[in-house]
Design a protein around this motif. Structure first.
Motif, PDB file in Angstrom:
ATOM      1  N   LYS A  83      69.591  16.560 -28.618  1.00 38.90           N
ATOM      2  CA  LYS A  83      68.970  15.814 -29.724  1.00 38.90           C
ATOM      3  C   LYS A  83      67.944  16.722 -30.390  1.00 38.90           C
ATOM      4  N   ARG A  84      68.067  16.870 -31.693  1.00 31.87           N
ATOM      5  CA  ARG A  84      67.149  17.758 -32.418  1.00 31.87           C
ATOM      6  C   ARG A  84      65.740  17.167 -32.428  1.00 31.87           C
ATOM      7  N   PRO A  85      64.748  17.910 -31.953  1.00 29.60           N
ATOM      8  CA  PRO A  85      63.378  17.363 -31.952  1.00 29.60           C
ATOM      9  C   PRO A  85      62.796  17.320 -33.361  1.00 29.60           C
ATOM     10  N   LYS A  86      61.864  16.394 -33.560  1.00 26.89           N
ATOM     11  CA  LYS A  86      61.172  16.319 -34.857  1.00 26.89           C
ATOM     12  C   LYS A  86      59.991  17.286 -34.897  1.00 26.89           C
ATOM     13  N   VAL A  87      59.467  17.572 -33.701  1.00 25.96           N
ATOM     14  CA  VAL A  87      58.307  18.467 -33.611  1.00 25.96           C
ATOM     15  C   VAL A  87      58.553  19.463 -32.485  1.00 25.96           C
ATOM     16  N   ILE A  88      58.219  20.729 -32.723  1.00 27.51           N
ATOM     17  CA  ILE A  88      58.273  21.729 -31.639  1.00 27.51           C
ATOM     18  C   ILE A  88      56.903  22.393 -31.542  1.00 27.51           C
ATOM     19  N   ILE A  89      56.347  22.376 -30.336  1.00 25.98           N
ATOM     20  CA  ILE A  89      55.115  23.141 -30.099  1.00 25.98           C
ATOM     21  C   ILE A  89      55.505  24.442 -29.402  1.00 25.98           C
ATOM     22  N   VAL A  90      55.165  25.553 -30.023  1.00 24.37           N
ATOM     23  CA  VAL A  90      55.378  26.863 -29.398  1.00 24.37           C
ATOM     24  C   VAL A  90      54.066  27.234 -28.706  1.00 24.37           C
ATOM     25  N   PHE A  91      54.076  27.163 -27.388  1.00 19.89           N
ATOM     26  CA  PHE A  91      52.857  27.460 -26.635  1.00 19.89           C
ATOM     27  C   PHE A  91      52.801  28.927 -26.242  1.00 19.89           C
ATOM     28  N   VAL A  92      51.646  29.511 -26.362  1.00 17.15           N
ATOM     29  CA  VAL A  92      51.401  30.836 -25.781  1.00 17.15           C
ATOM     30  C   VAL A  92      50.282  30.688 -24.754  1.00 17.15           C
ATOM     31  N   SER A  93      50.135  31.709 -23.900  1.00 18.27           N
ATOM     32  CA  SER A  93      49.132  31.604 -22.827  1.00 18.27           C
ATOM     33  C   SER A  93      47.997  32.600 -23.064  1.00 18.27           C
ATOM     34  N   CYS A  94      47.113  32.718 -22.072  1.00 22.00           N
ATOM     35  CA  CYS A  94      45.878  33.512 -22.214  1.00 22.00           C
ATOM     36  C   CYS A  94      46.124  34.905 -22.793  1.00 22.00           C
TER      37      CYS A  94
END
Lengths: 392, 437
Positions: free
Chosen positions: B95-106
């Protein structure tokens, strides 16, 4: 593990391997990170953490310290802690940020040792590699160093063994190491030291008096080889899993204790005389795949073969040694590779961590053997010792 | 055993101990409050382990993916790897998401990925998906945008004002769990014709977006002040700071401030005069009755608990010193506060420190390993307090969850009374809490 990973959790990292192997030592351990790396270890990679008092800490690394390369701040925090904690040893352990800024973990350790007079060791771990490398690093930088600095002669004591490579990252709360110790003792073999329970530096030097080393995971091989070379102590790999194979394995240990050379009990051809030709059976396609830590998987394979005559293939994650692999065994480096092999038509049965089930496209027989490095405490309820017991 | 740092009266920077009880919701779970969203973490594999296992526990893992970085990626940058991974992700997700959060770390804070460029490129490639750059970077804990502030900013910045006339509704921001539906706060607002929204109760991204058309954002924690200020500036969304408080006078003052704000933004009907805000009689009645209930609940709890020692911590209460003041002033035997940090400008902290003999214990200080299981008969509110004290009676709440207003006091007292009825298996409770550091 390479690239996109949509189903499995990341596996236990190298710094967790270091902390886990150091846990039993009387050590003040500092993970040089902001908090999350320590949280990985204490929350998900250390089955002994609850109610423990092991002084393993987070350095509380902040961006300004990283930018300025302020190693003195870390050193001062350690000196402050030493007002209350009196360890025999200090360890400073790296994480991704120290890797990026090129922190000299070994240099910091040398400085601490110089100022305090307490043995200090630095570990350039990165969070990119996996726990076996961390465990092996402890054996090399701590255990070997203590052994090398000790001038006493190694005096072999008959019928005694050490257990090397045991950490809860491989065995969780299964009770395997406790039952292995009991099994050996019941069969007249004394376990001198297990690098698993509380040990002092003075205990480590006792390792060299054992007649044989039992290596229960890939991470223990390097130390075993070192001790064979330096002190002439042979080693046996593997675990006495299964009802029949436990006796076969025990016979191998006893042979080594009476003077035979080291037995890599799960390597190609090594058990031909007692198990028959696994190599030959491997030519016919195995229908069972065992996925997990290589030494344990090999022991499960031997147990199944001894019980049923059926051969299995082994697939390893995190650590691998080709010397202990059969022709069709394989090391897996990505979720895609794991998914592919699990779904290979030739395998009718899978033995492995319960989280691998989520990668199966079709129903297959799945025998659960939790691997703490994968599912951590999520697998606690299904974990069990296979020492001397029917495996699956 | 006493703790030196407490005697010294300050929180000196030290190595930090991580109790098994330590942790919270974590970035993943908070971000997952966004309906129809997916997260992809771009980081060394290690950085994602706790979040992934926490997500499995919470049943959220199917909305969480990882792109593991190697040393070579760190050296050469990984913008292209992000584009490739998002492309593969969108192909493989059922299912295609409406929102994508691309997380990066420290580590990303030190190598400087151009996040604006990455977000712009992704938005350009996939205009039907909203992208946000997330930061799981505790290395910024001391900065003006620590991870909690950053993630709430990502979450609530998805609200969008699209109408000229706002809806008669308020949004509760900054609390993880919606306040209890029996709360007088909800009844009061309902009586005023105003609906109360919390992100936990939403099912679609459109609903979250539509929260931008509501009249007022009510801020329960300081971590959402930054995004609220941004929303006010950019989208003219009014806000009111109204943190959880257990002090009866403060609760009363909080309602007065709420009515004033509602009047100011034209949401209090025709009953506003320049002299005085007139509140409907029914509302007054609800508030008077709720206050009486709270007082009664306090009396009942005191009678049942007696002089039993109470220990509280920062995980249970967003403002532990304020909570301690409530217990102290109402005659409970509050003995210890396990705190992560303190603010010298916090009046409640100063009051506790100077006016009471309540012990303040820095929970993360290295010598905490020496001091536990000494108070088995005490009641602990919060898992950190429970772990260190060894209390057999434990109230497992996180960040005032569900508690607000007079009804919040009733709930807190109910928790206290219930916890003394049985001994707790703390390890089991901690495991079930699914805490993430």
């Amino acid at each position: 593990m390479g690239k996109l990973c949509m189903t499995l959790p990341p596996f236990s990292p190298d710094y967790s391997g270091v902390c886990s192997a150091l846990f039993p030592f009387d050590t003040l351990t500092v993970l040089h990170d902001a908090s999350g790396c320590t949280g990985n270890y204490t929350g998900y990679d250390e089955a002994r953490w609850f109610r423990s008092r092991s002084p393993i800490y987070c350095s509380g690394l902040r961006e300004i310290d990283a930018i300025l390369g302020d190693d003195e701040k870390l050193i001062q925090k350690i000196l402050y802690a030493l007002e209350d904690i009196k360890p025999e040893m200090i360890a400073v352990v790296g994480s991704p940020v120290p890797m990026v800024i090129g922190t000299d973990m070994e240099g910091i350790a040398a400085e601490i040792e110089n100022r305090t007079g307490i043995m200090a060791v630095g570990f350039p771990t990165t969070g990119i590699k996996y726990y076996p490398q961390g465990i092996a690093m402890v054996y090399k930088k701590v255990v070997q160093r203590i052994l090398e600095e000790d001038n006493t002669q190694a005096v072999k004591e008959e019928n005694t063994v050490n257990i090397l490579g045991a950490t809860p990252i491989d065995f969780g709360r299964s009770g395997t190491i406790e039952e292995l110790t009991k099994f050996l003792e019941e069969n007249g073999i004394t376990v001198r030291k297990t690098l698993w329970e509380n040990v002092k530096k003075s205990d480590v030097v006792q390792l060299k008096h054992a007649a044989c080393n039992i290596v229960v995971s890939n991470a223990g091989i390097e130390l075993a080889e070192y001790m064979e070379k330096e002190y002439g102590i042979p080693y046996v790999t593997g675990l006495p899993y299964g009802e029949k194979y436990a006796d076969i394995w025990l016979a191998e240990v006893k042979k080594v204790l009476t003077g035979e050379t080291s037995k890599v009990s799960s390597a190609a051809g090594a058990n031909e005389e007692v198990l028959g030709s696994i190599k030959d059976s491997a030519e016919s396609s195995a229908k069972i795949l065992i996925l997990g830590e290589q030494v344990q998987c090999n022991s499960i394979r031997n147990a199944i073969f001894a019980e049923t005559g059926e051969n299995c293939d082994v697939a390893g994650i995190c650590g691998w040694d080709n010397r202990f692999a059969e022709a069709k065994d394989t090391f897996l480096e990505s979720e895609a590779e794991i998914e592919q092999i699990l779904n290979a038509d030739k395998y009718e049965c899978i033995i492995g961590d319960p989280l691998y089930k989520d990668l199966l496209h079709t129903d297959k027989k799945f025998c659960v053997h939790p691997h703490y490095a994968v599912s951590s405490k999520l697998g606690n309820e299904e974990t069990r010792s296979l020492i001397g017991k029917k495996v699956f | 055993m006493s703790c030196k740092s407490c005697d010294a009266g300050h929180f000196r920077s030290s190595l930090e101990y991580t109790c098994p009880s330590h942790g919270g919701w974590g970035m993943v779970r908070i971000g997952m409050l966004i309906p129809e969203s997916h997260q992809i973490f771009v980081c060394p594999s290690a950085c994602g382990r706790h979040g992934a296992l926490g997500a499995i526990k919470q049943g959220l893992k199917n909305r969480l993916s990882y792109l593991y970085l190697e040393e070579s990626d760190v050296i050469s940058g990984y913008d292209d790897a992000i584009y490739d991974a998002v492309e593969e992700l969108l192909v493989r997700l059922q299912k295609r998401p409406k929102v994508i959060i691309v997380f990066v770390s420290c580590l990303d804070d030190l190598i400087g990925t151009d996040e604006n460029a990455v977000m712009a490129e992704l938005s350009n490639r996939y205009p039907d998906v909203k992208f946000r750059m997330g930061h799981m970077n505790p290395i910024q804990t001391d900065s003006d945008e620590p991870p909690l502030v950053s993630i709430w900013k990502n979450v609530y910045s998805l609200m969008e004002r699209t109408v000229d006339t706002v809806k008669p509704a308020v949004n509760m921001l900054g609390n993880y769990v919606a306040i209890d539906e029996k709360s007088e706060f909800i009844k009061v607002l309902k009586e005023l014709g105003i609906d109360v929204y919390h992100i936990e109760n939403l099912n679609t991204y459109e609903e979250l977006k539509d929260m931008g058309n509501h009249a007022l954002n009510i801020l329960l924690t300081s971590a959402v002040e930054k995004v609220a200020g941004q929303l006010e500036k950019e989208q003219n969304m009014a806000y009111l700071k109204a943190p959880v408080n257990y002090n009866l006078k403060e609760i009363k003052a909080g309602y007065q401030a709420l009515f004033e704000k509602l009047a100011e933004i034209g949401q209090l009907g025709g009953s506003v005069s320049s002299e005085r805000i007139e509140i409907p009689a029914k509302v007054e009645e609800i508030l008077i009755d709720s206050e009486k209930r709270a007082l009664s609940a306090i009396q009942k709890a005191k009678m049942l608990i007696g002089d039993r020692d109470i220990h509280i911590d920062y995980s249970a209460f967003v403002h532990p010193f304020s909570a301690a003041k409530f217990f102290y002033e109402n005659g409970f035997s509050i003995k210890k506060i396990y705190a992560k940090e303190m603010d010298e400008n916090d009046a409640d902290y100063q009051w506790v420190k100077n006016e009471t003999d309540i012990e303040i214990i820095p929970i993360k200080k290295h010598d905490i390993v020496h001091m536990w299981k000494e108070h088995e008969d005490s009641i602990s509110i919060g898992l950190e307090a429970a772990y260190v004290s060894g209390s057999r009676h434990v109230v497992s709440v996180f960040q005032d969850e569900k508690m607000y207003g007079y009804h919040g006091i009733c709930l807190l007292m109910e928790h206290l009374i219930n916890c003394i009825k049985e001994d707790v298996d703390l390890e089991d409770v901690i495991n079930k809490a699914g805490l993430v550091v």
